[in-house]
Design an enzyme around this catalytic site. Structure first.
Site, short mmCIF file in Angstrom:
data_model
loop_
_atom_site.label_atom_id
_atom_site.label_comp_id
_atom_site.label_asym_id
_atom_site.label_seq_id
_atom_site.Cartn_x
_atom_site.Cartn_y
_atom_site.Cartn_z
CB CYS A 1 -20.24 -13.36 -0.22
SG CYS A 1 -20.75 -14.41 -1.57
CG HIS B 1 -16.55 -7.65 -11.31
ND1 HIS B 1 -17.68 -8.10 -11.93
CD2 HIS B 1 -16.32 -8.48 -10.26
CE1 HIS B 1 -18.10 -9.19 -11.29
NE2 HIS B 1 -17.30 -9.45 -10.30
C1 PEP Z 1 -22.33 -12.18 -6.38
O1 PEP Z 1 -22.72 -12.49 -7.50
O2 PEP Z 1 -23.03 -11.57 -5.54
C2 PEP Z 1 -20.97 -12.50 -5.96
C3 PEP Z 1 -20.60 -12.34 -4.72
O3 PEP Z 1 -20.11 -12.94 -6.90
P1 PEP Z 1 -19.48 -12.01 -8.05
O4 PEP Z 1 -19.84 -10.60 -7.74
O5 PEP Z 1 -18.03 -12.25 -8.01
O6 PEP Z 1 -20.14 -12.53 -9.26
#
Ligand code: PEP
Ligand code: MG
Length: 561
Positions: free
Chosen positions: A486, A188
């Site tokens: 995404c 993150h």
């Molecule tokens: C993913 O897992 O690719 C996603 C878009 O969600 P996050 O990164 O928020 O887990």
């Protein structure tokens, strides 16, 4: 990995260049095992009082500059550092001979136990109390206080890793760049840095050995760090930047391949502020609104009214452009205090995402109620999707709940291999799906996305991941329902071509990444994209897959990296 003297390479996760002095984020100290016992409790007590006052004053000074959200947290920390009960507790341990930092630690832990037994608001203060302890212990050991310092001059921040809440407090005007020794491409830190438009590099092993204050030049696109750059090196970086900008100058229209096959280019957002910024960009809407980012350091659940106000603000910002909202994805790498089901052995494989929503229906229903109210107020093109769906039963359960509230479109994220393999059945129940490639990769490769040491297994060019994506897209084609991406893979201009070739209909990413992806798509036909996808899948390793695609790519791609 460290290369030539003065140059480091890590993994570039947020493109852009920066030159500035390095500020090191210190880790929390541990009381030394060989600390001498206290013999003069009065003198030690006076030293502790002085240090706690310094910690309080530091927190107070930061509170004065903080936004409305961070201010009360910092002020509460200052109050705790000045709590006479705490210092009395420390005196007790000093009197019985404990070493000075051990006395602080022991007294803080007693306080934490007391707070935890009180529950509610007081139990939630435990993290802040331990933060005060870490700052006091660091000062007693003559070390810098841990955590992100307030940046008074524009600087490049270097840390072992950063927590999402820490990264979220940074702004591009004072934080020119982020370098972490750990972290992975889908951690993150990486996601938030790209979101904030801050150039970032992860896995820069050894960066913490560079002295604070050293000027560094970084290129977040290729993951290169130059220590004390010469004028010529800065000029080279500036030239790279110029070429990149020139390559990106072509157009702001909708995403499509050279022969006109549409691939919607969407923004990933996490806050109302992100929404305002993204809406001003030429993006076709939002492909992922990570709602948990609104509540990362909230202690209590936001009310329906509060959520409705935020969602309305976000929806209004986008007018008639689509907005894909993801319901809370709490747990594992995105812990939320008010949505915590207790410790788990393997949180990433535990009750996170929709699994948590199915247990805490109060939280999910409040959010859906707020989303429905914001939709009614704006009539925006709202599409609601659930994170971490694994089975048809889950998809059906979620779809029924969303539709019952009159929300017009419902989807799921495909981030568990089971959902990708059986996307056909899952899509039977919903209107669309979005591939969360960050998690899909973590689960396909059984490699924790938070473990930077596993970065090699987390390379999104991994052919096994491409195979799983291809399977999911086949299901989408069979059902005549769109599948987008995404995860971070969607923002890589080269990989975006492969994803388009695999049948993905939209790509959602940090808005700053959209121009490079738009340029890359516009330079290749759908047929080339399909050939690239086939070549990548025919490769054995991630590196071979990327090399095979680069060999087929238009020259402009080299300037986009
Ligand atoms: C993913 O897992 O690719 C996603 C878009 O969600 P996050 O990164 O928020 O887990
Ligand atoms: Mg995910």
């Amino acid at each position: 990995m460290s290369d030539a003297p003065g140059t480091f390479h890590g993994i570039g996760v947020s493109a852009g260049t920066a030159v500035g002095p390095l500020v090191l984020v210190a880790a929390a100290p541990t009381p030394p095992a060989d600390e001498p016992a206290t013999t003069d409790a009065a003198a030690a007590g006076a030293q502790v009082r002085e240090v706690l006052e310094a910690v309080a004053a530091g927190l107070q000074a930061r509170a004065a500059m903080a936004d409305a959200h961070a201010k009360p947290i910092l002020e509460a920390g200052a109050m705790m550092a000045r709590d006479p009960g705490l210092v009395t507790g420390i005196d007790g341990h000093l009197a019985s001979g404990a070493g000075i930092t051990h006395a602080v630690s022991a007294a803080v832990e007693e306080y934490c136990a007391l707070f935890e037994s009180m529950g509610g608001y007081m139990a939630e203060r435990v993290t802040d109390l331990r933060d005060v302890r870490d700052r006091a212990v660091a000062r007693l050991l003559g070390q810098p206080e841990p955590g992100v310092p307030s940046l008074t001059v524009p600087s490049v921040l270097a840390a072992h890793d950063l927590a999402p809440a820490e990264t979220a407090t940074l702004t591009a005007d004072t934080c020119l760049g982020i370098i972490t020794a750990a972290g992975g491409p889908t951690s993150h830190t990486a996601i938030l840095a790209a979101q904030l438009g801050i150039p970032a590099i992860v896995q820069a092993v050894g960066i913490l050995d560079v002295p604070a204050g050293t000027v560094v030049a970084i290129d977040g696109g290729v993951g290169e760090i130059t220590i004390s750059p010469t004028e010529a090196e800065v000029a080279l970086l500036t030239e790279r930047k110029r070429r990149r900008e020139a390559a990106l100058a072509g157009g702001t229209g909708k995403g499509c391949t050279k022969d006109g096959a549409p691939i919607a280019l969407l923004a990933n957002i996490g806050t109302a502020e992100d929404a305002r910024k993204a809406a001003a960009q030429p993006v076709e809407g939002v492909g992922l609104f990570r709602t948990e980012f609104l509540f990362l350091d909230r202690d209590t659940m936001p009310t329906v009214a509060e959520q409705t106000a935020t969602y309305t603000e976000v929806f209004e910002a986008f007018g008639d452009r689509r907005i894909v909202v993801r319901t809370l994805d709490a747990g594992a790498d995105k812990p939320l205090k008010f949505a915590d089901l207790g410790p788990e052995e393997n949180p990433a494989l535990g009750r996170r995402g929709l699994r948590l929503g199915m247990v805490r229906t109060d939280i999910l229903d409040a959010q859906l109620e707020a989303l429905a109210a914001a939709y009614q107020a704006t009539k925006a093109d709202v599409r609601v999707m659930a994170p971490m769906v694994a089975t048809q039963a889950e998809a059906m359960w979620f779809a029924q709940r969303v539709r019952a509230l009159g929300l017009p479109k419902v989807g799921v994220m495909i981030e568990v291999p089971a959902a990708a393999i059986r996307s056909r059945g899952i899509l039977y129940h919903v209107d669309f799906a979005s591939l969360g490639t960050n998690d899909l990769q973590q689960y396909t490769m059984a490699a924790d996305r938070m473990q930077g040491e596993l970065a090699e297994l987390l390379n999104p060019w991994e052919p096994a991941l491409l195979d799983v994506i291809a399977l999911a897209c086949e299901g989408g084609q069979a059902m005549g329902k769109p599948i987008g991406v995404c995860g971070e893979a969607g923002g890589d201009p080269v990989l975006a071509l492969v994803l388009a070739g695999l049948g993905v209909k939209s790509l959602s990413m940090a808005p700053g990444k959209v121009p490079a992806v738009r340029t890359a798509l516009a330079a290749h036909t759908m047929e080339t994209c399909q050939q690239m996808a086939a070549a990548a899948r025919a490769s054995i390793t991630a590196a071979e897959a990327k090399a095979a695609v680069m060999a087929m790519a238009a020259p402009v791609l080299a300037d986009l990296l």
